[in-house]
Motif scaffolding. Structure first.
Motif, PDB file in Angstrom:
ATOM      1  N   SER A 192       0.815  -1.198   0.000  1.00  0.00           N
ATOM      2  CA  SER A 192       0.000   0.000   0.000  1.00  0.00           C
ATOM      3  C   SER A 192       0.866   1.273   0.000  1.00  0.00           C
ATOM      4  CB  SER A 192      -0.969  -0.094   1.183  1.00  0.00           C
ATOM      5  OG  SER A 192      -1.102   1.108   1.838  1.00  0.00           O
ATOM      6  N   THR A 193       1.981   1.251   0.738  1.00  0.00           N
ATOM      7  CA  THR A 193       2.903   2.401   0.722  1.00  0.00           C
ATOM      8  C   THR A 193       3.445   2.640  -0.682  1.00  0.00           C
ATOM      9  OG1 THR A 193       3.613   1.779   2.939  1.00  0.00           O
ATOM     10  CG2 THR A 193       5.007   3.347   1.775  1.00  0.00           C
ATOM     11  N   ILE A 194       3.837   1.555  -1.346  1.00  0.00           N
ATOM     12  CA  ILE A 194       4.428   1.671  -2.679  1.00  0.00           C
ATOM     13  C   ILE A 194       3.382   2.138  -3.690  1.00  0.00           C
ATOM     14  CG2 ILE A 194       5.401   0.294  -4.572  1.00  0.00           C
ATOM     15  CD1 ILE A 194       6.921  -1.276  -2.282  1.00  0.00           C
ATOM     16  N   ALA A 195       2.180   1.588  -3.582  1.00  0.00           N
ATOM     17  CA  ALA A 195       1.095   1.998  -4.485  1.00  0.00           C
ATOM     18  C   ALA A 195       0.841   3.498  -4.342  1.00  0.00           C
ATOM     19  CB  ALA A 195      -0.171   1.206  -4.169  1.00  0.00           C
ATOM     20  N   ASP A 196       0.807   3.934  -3.107  1.00  0.00           N
ATOM     21  CA  ASP A 196       0.544   5.324  -2.792  1.00  0.00           C
ATOM     22  C   ASP A 196       1.574   6.264  -3.416  1.00  0.00           C
ATOM     23  OD1 ASP A 196      -1.105   7.067  -1.382  1.00  0.00           O
ATOM     24  OD2 ASP A 196       0.467   7.347   0.130  1.00  0.00           O
ATOM     25  N   LEU A 197       2.804   5.827  -3.434  1.00  0.00           N
ATOM     26  CA  LEU A 197       3.904   6.666  -3.937  1.00  0.00           C
ATOM     27  C   LEU A 197       3.768   6.960  -5.429  1.00  0.00           C
ATOM     28  CD1 LEU A 197       6.549   8.080  -3.258  1.00  0.00           C
ATOM     29  CD2 LEU A 197       7.697   5.878  -3.309  1.00  0.00           C
ATOM     30  N   ILE A 198       3.119   6.068  -6.183  1.00  0.00           N
ATOM     31  CA  ILE A 198       2.987   6.296  -7.626  1.00  0.00           C
ATOM     32  C   ILE A 198       1.527   6.479  -8.054  1.00  0.00           C
ATOM     33  CG2 ILE A 198       5.157   5.160  -8.272  1.00  0.00           C
ATOM     34  CD1 ILE A 198       3.522   2.646  -8.984  1.00  0.00           C
ATOM     35  N   GLY A 199       0.648   6.664  -7.090  1.00  0.00           N
ATOM     36  CA  GLY A 199      -0.755   6.902  -7.418  1.00  0.00           C
ATOM     37  C   GLY A 199      -1.467   5.682  -7.990  1.00  0.00           C
ATOM     38  N   ALA A 200      -1.042   4.496  -7.568  1.00  0.00           N
ATOM     39  CA  ALA A 200      -1.656   3.258  -8.067  1.00  0.00           C
ATOM     40  C   ALA A 200      -2.605   2.688  -7.016  1.00  0.00           C
ATOM     41  CB  ALA A 200      -0.571   2.233  -8.386  1.00  0.00           C
ATOM     42  N   ASN A 201      -3.387   1.695  -7.403  1.00  0.00           N
ATOM     43  CA  ASN A 201      -4.170   0.946  -6.421  1.00  0.00           C
ATOM     44  C   ASN A 201      -3.306  -0.165  -5.848  1.00  0.00           C
ATOM     45  OD1 ASN A 201      -6.592   2.393  -6.840  1.00  0.00           O
ATOM     46  ND2 ASN A 201      -6.878   1.223  -8.745  1.00  0.00           N
ATOM     47  N   THR A 202      -3.606  -0.522  -4.590  1.00  0.00           N
ATOM     48  CA  THR A 202      -2.799  -1.535  -3.919  1.00  0.00           C
ATOM     49  C   THR A 202      -2.733  -2.835  -4.719  1.00  0.00           C
ATOM     50  OG1 THR A 202      -3.419  -0.546  -1.832  1.00  0.00           O
ATOM     51  CG2 THR A 202      -2.550  -2.758  -1.737  1.00  0.00           C
ATOM     52  N   ASP A 203      -3.846  -3.238  -5.309  1.00  0.00           N
ATOM     53  CA  ASP A 203      -3.837  -4.533  -6.013  1.00  0.00           C
ATOM     54  C   ASP A 203      -3.240  -4.450  -7.421  1.00  0.00           C
ATOM     55  OD1 ASP A 203      -5.827  -3.169  -7.245  1.00  0.00           O
ATOM     56  OD2 ASP A 203      -7.423  -4.621  -6.833  1.00  0.00           O
ATOM     57  N   ALA A 262       0.321 -19.751  -6.055  1.00  0.00           N
ATOM     58  CA  ALA A 262      -0.716 -18.775  -6.402  1.00  0.00           C
ATOM     59  C   ALA A 262      -0.447 -17.387  -5.821  1.00  0.00           C
ATOM     60  CB  ALA A 262      -2.066 -19.282  -5.918  1.00  0.00           C
ATOM     61  N   GLN A 263       0.798 -17.137  -5.395  1.00  0.00           N
ATOM     62  CA  GLN A 263       1.080 -15.838  -4.775  1.00  0.00           C
ATOM     63  C   GLN A 263       0.844 -14.690  -5.769  1.00  0.00           C
ATOM     64  OE1 GLN A 263       3.342 -18.366  -4.777  1.00  0.00           O
ATOM     65  NE2 GLN A 263       3.821 -18.863  -2.662  1.00  0.00           N
ATOM     66  N   GLU A 264       0.744 -13.493  -5.221  1.00  0.00           N
ATOM     67  CA  GLU A 264       0.586 -12.276  -6.032  1.00  0.00           C
ATOM     68  C   GLU A 264      -0.543 -12.431  -7.054  1.00  0.00           C
ATOM     69  OE1 GLU A 264       2.194 -10.484  -3.794  1.00  0.00           O
ATOM     70  OE2 GLU A 264       2.958  -9.196  -5.403  1.00  0.00           O
ATOM     71  N   ARG A 265      -1.682 -12.815  -6.551  1.00  0.00           N
ATOM     72  CA  ARG A 265      -2.885 -12.994  -7.382  1.00  0.00           C
ATOM     73  C   ARG A 265      -2.586 -13.840  -8.627  1.00  0.00           C
ATOM     74  NH1 ARG A 265      -2.339  -7.369  -7.313  1.00  0.00           N
ATOM     75  NH2 ARG A 265      -0.764  -7.972  -5.835  1.00  0.00           N
ATOM     76  N   ARG A 266      -1.830 -14.897  -8.412  1.00  0.00           N
ATOM     77  CA  ARG A 266      -1.468 -15.895  -9.443  1.00  0.00           C
ATOM     78  C   ARG A 266      -0.601 -15.321 -10.551  1.00  0.00           C
ATOM     79  NH1 ARG A 266      -4.222 -20.503  -8.794  1.00  0.00           N
ATOM     80  NH2 ARG A 266      -6.056 -20.365  -7.444  1.00  0.00           N
ATOM     81  N   ARG A 267      -0.040 -14.166 -10.340  1.00  0.00           N
ATOM     82  CA  ARG A 267       0.742 -13.581 -11.430  1.00  0.00           C
ATOM     83  C   ARG A 267       2.251 -13.669 -11.202  1.00  0.00           C
ATOM     84  NH1 ARG A 267      -2.366  -8.120 -13.467  1.00  0.00           N
ATOM     85  NH2 ARG A 267      -2.749  -8.846 -15.580  1.00  0.00           N
ATOM     86  N   ARG A 268       2.653 -13.960  -9.949  1.00  0.00           N
ATOM     87  CA  ARG A 268       4.098 -14.087  -9.703  1.00  0.00           C
ATOM     88  C   ARG A 268       4.286 -15.090  -8.568  1.00  0.00           C
ATOM     89  NH1 ARG A 268       8.954 -14.422  -6.860  1.00  0.00           N
ATOM     90  NH2 ARG A 268      10.612 -13.396  -8.016  1.00  0.00           N
ATOM     91  N   ALA A 269       4.647 -16.290  -8.989  1.00  0.00           N
ATOM     92  CA  ALA A 269       4.784 -17.363  -8.005  1.00  0.00           C
ATOM     93  C   ALA A 269       6.039 -17.185  -7.169  1.00  0.00           C
ATOM     94  CB  ALA A 269       4.816 -18.710  -8.720  1.00  0.00           C
ATOM     95  N   GLY A 270       6.055 -17.880  -6.041  1.00  0.00           N
ATOM     96  CA  GLY A 270       7.233 -17.859  -5.171  1.00  0.00           C
ATOM     97  C   GLY A 270       6.881 -17.291  -3.817  1.00  0.00           C
ATOM     98  N   THR A 271       7.352 -17.955  -2.752  1.00  0.00           N
ATOM     99  CA  THR A 271       7.105 -17.469  -1.399  1.00  0.00           C
ATOM    100  C   THR A 271       7.577 -16.027  -1.263  1.00  0.00           C
ATOM    101  OG1 THR A 271       7.370 -19.696  -0.560  1.00  0.00           O
ATOM    102  CG2 THR A 271       7.585 -17.914   1.051  1.00  0.00           C
TER     103      THR A 271
END
Ligand SMILES: *Cc1c(COP(=O)(O)O)cnc(C)c1O
Length: 394
Positions: free
Chosen positions: A53-64, A229-238
């Motif tokens: 959420s901090t990172i999203a905020d920095l570039i005006g993006a949504n958290t997801d 299924a991490q990162e909403r199934r878009r980037r696997a890995g713990t």
């Protein structure tokens, strides 16, 4: 001589103590896997959400729309390869610039071998992308424009808003490698029409081996690293929880101090540039005079070979970098300096000094004083310089 003057912050930065403090509990105390169900993992899960959420905020993006990756290079590879695959039915043409980081350029070469066509847009003599050339290069089968936010060698900031507007007008996706710009200068993905953005932890006083990709909602690209299924199934890995926490903390500090940092660091940078240009003859500044990263100075010293300059600086405890030889020990001059039109022999004598908030005026004065002596000494050994001086006397 135990002095260390670190002026290579474009290569990597020191992890801030606050960043390290924030990370440490996630190695030993809250080591749970954030994907687990039990409440012991809650602290880790919460920390990952907080960082996102901090990172999203920095570039005006949504958290997801923020995805954690293993760093800037992975994000760049993901953006290009996965977009190429996902939009193959629309076309196989991608536009980029001649001055991208190798994480982009070498991925483009990889795609070229697989039947994609890449157009490499020129930059002007200050390293700014030629917008008319960019727009003219767009074709019905163009699927992606990837142009970096700011150049890692010469610091020139690209006109992201204009590029984003062009991409949008033609219905083409826009990715930006913002590794050098993210958390250093303001970026807003909506105002700039950015569809994908790469950033990295270790260029902003966070840890190495962690990065993000912003992917605008609705962009089709899929997984690049396959597995869980991490990162909403878009980037696997713990999840690299300590790394994610560290990058989030670094982003938080950068956001809180950005205006001050920009002001202070660019003042010091301008002082460095002025002293070098005033006091060392036959020297030029590479990149844009004003529209450049606050921490970047890049010079060419005629009759000098970059490598020897770096070695002598190192003997004085000063860490800098040269465009040449940073990749695989090759002695080719930097592709960026060639793209801004410098001849080979001048591009060879380049020096990049990149500051941080920790750099002091004393550091700069010490560096310039040492540098003057080093350049003088190297020139006194150069037959080219000797010839030049002789011809100029006549
Ligand atoms: C450092 C850098 C990268 C690579 O990032 P890593 O996190 O080191 O993989 C990509 N692009 C640019 C412009 C960089 O400066």
């Amino acid at each position: 001589m135990n002095r260390l003057i670190y002026l290579d912050n474009a290569a990597t930065t020191q992890v801030y103590p606050q960043v390290l403090d924030a990370m440490l509990p996630f190695f030993t105390e809250h080591y749970g896997n954030p994907s687990a169900i039990y409440s012991f993992a809650n602290e880790a899960k919460k920390a990952v959400d907080q960082s996102r959420s901090t990172i999203a905020d920095l570039i005006g993006a949504n958290t997801d729309e923020i995805y954690f990756t293993g760093g800037g290079s992975e994000s760049d590879n993901w953006a290009l390869v996965a977009t190429a695959e996902a939009y193959e039915s629309k076309g196989k043409h991608i536009i980029t610039s001649k001055i991208e980081h190798h994480a982009i350029l070498h991925t483009c070469e990889y795609l070229e071998k697989r039947g994609y066509e890449i157009t490499y847009i020129d930059v002007d003599e200050k390293g700014t992308i030629k917008l008319d050339e960019l727009e003219a290069a767009i074709r019905p089968d163009t699927i992606l424009i990837s142009v970096m936010a700011a150049n890692n060698e010469i610091g020139t900031i690209q006109p992201l808003k204009e590029i984003g507007a062009i991409a949008k007008a033609h219905g083409v996706l826009f990715h930006t490698d913002a590794v050098q710009a993210f958390a250093h200068i303001p970026i807003n993905v909506d105002e700039m029409n950015i569809d994908m953005l790469s950033a990295s932890g270790h260029k902003i006083h966070g840890p190495k081996g962690i990065g993000i990709m912003y992917i605008r909602k609705g962009v089709k690209i899929r997984s690049f690293i396959h597995g869980g299924a991490q990162e909403r199934r878009r980037r696997a890995g713990t999840h690299n929880v300590p790394g994610i926490v560290g990058m989030g903390k670094a982003a938080e500090l950068a956001k809180a101090n950005m205006d001050n940092n920009i002001k202070n660091v660019s003042e010091l940078r301008d002082y460095l540039i002025k002293r070098v240009l005033d006091e060392i003859p036959y020297t030029r500044l590479n990149g844009h005079e004003t529209n450049r990263l606050p921490n970047n100075a890049n010079f060419c010293f005629r009759f000098i070979e970059g490598e020897s300059m770096l070695i002598l600086l190192d003997q004085n405890g000063i860490c800098g970098s040269s465009g040449s030889a940073c990749t695989s020990g090759s002695l080719d001059p930097s592709h960026v300096l060639l793209a801004i039109g410098l001849p080979h022999e001048i591009a060879h004598g380049s020096l990049r000094l990149t500051l941080s908030e920790q750099t002091t005026k004393e550091d700069i004065d010490y560096t310039v004083d040492k540098l003057k002596g080093i350049i003088e000494r190297l020139r006194s050994m150069s037959p080219l310089y000797e010839d030049f001086v002789k011809n100029h006397k006549e």
